[in-house]
Design a protein around this motif. Structure first.
Motif, short mmCIF file in Angstrom:
data_model
loop_
_atom_site.label_atom_id
_atom_site.label_comp_id
_atom_site.label_asym_id
_atom_site.label_seq_id
_atom_site.Cartn_x
_atom_site.Cartn_y
_atom_site.Cartn_z
N ARG A 253 0.82 -1.21 0.00
CA ARG A 253 0.00 0.00 0.00
C ARG A 253 0.85 1.26 0.00
O ARG A 253 0.44 2.31 -0.48
N THR A 254 2.05 1.16 0.57
CA THR A 254 2.94 2.33 0.62
C THR A 254 3.58 2.62 -0.73
O THR A 254 4.24 3.62 -0.89
N GLY A 255 3.40 1.73 -1.69
CA GLY A 255 4.04 1.88 -2.98
C GLY A 255 5.38 1.18 -3.07
O GLY A 255 6.00 1.13 -4.12
N GLU A 256 5.86 0.64 -1.94
CA GLU A 256 7.14 -0.06 -1.92
C GLU A 256 7.03 -1.38 -2.68
O GLU A 256 6.04 -2.08 -2.59
N VAL A 257 8.07 -1.67 -3.45
CA VAL A 257 8.12 -2.94 -4.17
C VAL A 257 9.06 -3.87 -3.43
O VAL A 257 10.19 -3.51 -3.11
N THR A 258 8.61 -5.08 -3.13
CA THR A 258 9.43 -6.05 -2.43
C THR A 258 9.68 -7.25 -3.31
O THR A 258 8.88 -7.57 -4.19
N THR A 259 10.81 -7.94 -3.08
CA THR A 259 11.17 -9.14 -3.85
C THR A 259 11.06 -10.37 -2.98
O THR A 259 11.76 -11.33 -3.18
N ILE A 260 10.16 -10.33 -2.01
CA ILE A 260 10.12 -11.37 -1.00
C ILE A 260 9.82 -12.75 -1.57
O ILE A 260 10.18 -13.76 -0.99
N HIS A 261 9.17 -12.82 -2.73
CA HIS A 261 8.79 -14.12 -3.28
C HIS A 261 9.81 -14.64 -4.29
O HIS A 261 9.58 -15.64 -4.94
N GLN A 262 10.94 -13.96 -4.39
CA GLN A 262 11.96 -14.41 -5.33
C GLN A 262 12.98 -15.29 -4.63
O GLN A 262 13.33 -15.05 -3.48
N GLU A 263 13.45 -16.29 -5.31
CA GLU A 263 14.48 -17.18 -4.76
C GLU A 263 15.79 -16.93 -5.49
O GLU A 263 15.81 -16.72 -6.71
N VAL A 264 16.90 -16.92 -4.75
CA VAL A 264 18.21 -16.74 -5.35
C VAL A 264 18.70 -18.10 -5.84
O VAL A 264 18.79 -19.05 -5.07
N ILE A 265 18.99 -18.21 -7.13
CA ILE A 265 19.47 -19.45 -7.73
C ILE A 265 20.95 -19.29 -8.06
O ILE A 265 21.34 -18.38 -8.78
N ARG A 266 21.77 -20.18 -7.50
CA ARG A 266 23.20 -20.12 -7.74
C ARG A 266 23.66 -21.33 -8.56
O ARG A 266 23.06 -22.40 -8.49
N ASP A 267 24.74 -21.14 -9.30
CA ASP A 267 25.40 -22.25 -9.95
C ASP A 267 25.95 -23.18 -8.88
O ASP A 267 26.60 -22.73 -7.92
N LEU A 268 25.67 -24.47 -8.98
CA LEU A 268 25.99 -25.41 -7.91
C LEU A 268 27.49 -25.63 -7.76
O LEU A 268 27.96 -26.03 -6.70
N GLU A 269 28.26 -25.39 -8.80
CA GLU A 269 29.71 -25.61 -8.71
C GLU A 269 30.44 -24.33 -8.32
O GLU A 269 31.21 -24.30 -7.38
N GLY A 270 30.18 -23.25 -9.04
CA GLY A 270 30.91 -22.02 -8.79
C GLY A 270 30.29 -21.11 -7.76
O GLY A 270 30.94 -20.22 -7.23
N GLY A 276 17.81 -14.30 -9.68
CA GLY A 276 17.41 -13.81 -8.37
C GLY A 276 18.29 -12.71 -7.82
O GLY A 276 18.42 -12.55 -6.61
N ARG A 277 18.93 -11.92 -8.71
CA ARG A 277 19.83 -10.88 -8.23
C ARG A 277 19.10 -9.81 -7.42
O ARG A 277 19.64 -9.26 -6.47
N GLU A 278 17.82 -9.54 -7.80
CA GLU A 278 17.07 -8.53 -7.04
C GLU A 278 16.87 -8.98 -5.60
O GLU A 278 17.03 -8.20 -4.66
N ARG A 279 16.54 -10.26 -5.39
CA ARG A 279 16.35 -10.75 -4.03
C ARG A 279 17.68 -10.74 -3.26
O ARG A 279 17.73 -10.42 -2.07
N PHE A 280 18.77 -11.10 -3.95
CA PHE A 280 20.07 -11.09 -3.31
C PHE A 280 20.42 -9.70 -2.79
O PHE A 280 20.86 -9.52 -1.65
N LEU A 281 20.21 -8.68 -3.63
CA LEU A 281 20.52 -7.31 -3.22
C LEU A 281 19.59 -6.85 -2.12
O LEU A 281 20.02 -6.13 -1.20
N PHE A 282 18.32 -7.25 -2.18
CA PHE A 282 17.36 -6.92 -1.12
C PHE A 282 17.83 -7.50 0.21
O PHE A 282 17.87 -6.80 1.24
N ASP A 283 18.21 -8.79 0.23
CA ASP A 283 18.67 -9.43 1.46
C ASP A 283 19.96 -8.80 1.96
O ASP A 283 20.16 -8.63 3.17
#
Length: 299
Positions: A253-270, A276-283
């Protein structure tokens, strides 16, 4: 000496302002509110490692921690060389600041159930903890059905809508964090907080601290579900996937945009972020903000 199948890593903040349990107190209008535990903000913690090799040993340890409001649990392992000194809750080094914890697969898992709608038949959740625990498990993957589980109402139960509960399980093999996240990425009818499946994410286990004029609204918070059933969850083979995140932009309602429903996906080896970069930066911003506040710095 044989190594244990698994273990609980228990942290206790040195600063007593930071706790491992929420505090329930009165609001000015006579209602009940909770004060956050604050343990996640602690910069110095003592560490205890509790070996566990079965569901019974796991629940014995959890039962002790339920009555210890100074403590909380993480999934990671303390690295060698840090055993006798207070440490920060870190799994990634920053500059010359060495991270004291490392990721390891574990045979236990705590599921944090948030906001599962109460069934129509529920009339008195205070006396329905076991029945509601059994109700919740029907929405979990089939491997969890009919298996022994430790259940515990969280401190938010009754203060927020729905069923808010912790479920403890013993697994038939050590499971890595990415496996748990992938296993629980889709759960119909119940929301499992996958943030717990990280190396140093706090698991708040203790029952809430009660202010002088407060009675516990749920004195019978915990127990064991299906005590005569199998005590081990059979974990299926979980193949690594590189998939698009389930990102949903949510405007409040405040107009704020949240990325709470995004999951950060990483390469399993590196370990590089592939989605999910938006969620990573948010966290990251939230974590740094909490750190600055804990150090008394204005934002």
């Amino acid at each position: 000496m044989t190594e244990p199948d698994s273990f609980l890593t228990v942290l206790r903040p040195i600063n007593k302002r930071h706790k491992g349990a929420k505090t329930l107190c009165r609001t000015p209008d006579g209602g009940t509110m909770s004060i956050p535990a604050g343990g996640e903000k602690s910069r110095q913690n003592t560490v205890q490692t509790i070996p566990v090799s079965s569901f019974t040993e796991l629940m014995n340890a959890v039962d002790q921690l339920i009555h210890d409001p100074s403590a909380f649990v993480i999934r990671g392992r303390l690295k060698e060389g840090f055993e006798s000194k207070p440490v920060r809750r870190k799994a990634h080094a920053t500059g010359e600041d060495i991270a004291p914890f490392e990721e390891v697969p574990q045979r236990w898992v705590m599921l944090d159930i948030d906001d599962c709608a109460l069934p129509e038949w529920s009339t008195d959740p205070q006396h329905e903890a076991q029945a509601l625990a059994e109700y919740v498990t029907q929405f979990l993957p089939e491997a969890f059905h009919g298996v022994q589980a430790g259940y515990q109402y969280s401190a938010s139960m009754a203060l927020k809508d729905g069923i808010r509960m912790h479920l403890w399980y013993w697994l038939d093999r050590p499971v890595e964090h990415w496996e748990l996240k992938q296993w629980f990425q889709e759960s119909d009818g119940v929301q499992v907080d996958t943030a717990l499946f990280n190396t140093v994410q706090p698991h708040f286990v203790a029952s809430p601290i009660l202010a002088d004029d407060i009675d516990d609204p749920y004195p019978n918070r915990s127990g064991v579900l299906h005590p005569d059933a199998l005590d081990t969850v059979a974990v299926p083979d979980i193949e690594p996937q590189q998939r698009a995140s389930n990102y949903k932009r949510e405007t409040r309602r405040t107009g704020e945009v949240t990325t709470i429903h995004q999951e950060v996906i990483r390469d399993l080896e590196g370990g590089l972020i592939i989605d999910g970069r938006e969620r990573f930066l948010f966290d990251l911003c939230r974590e740094q903000g909490s750190r600055l506040l804990s150090e008394g710095m204005p934002l």
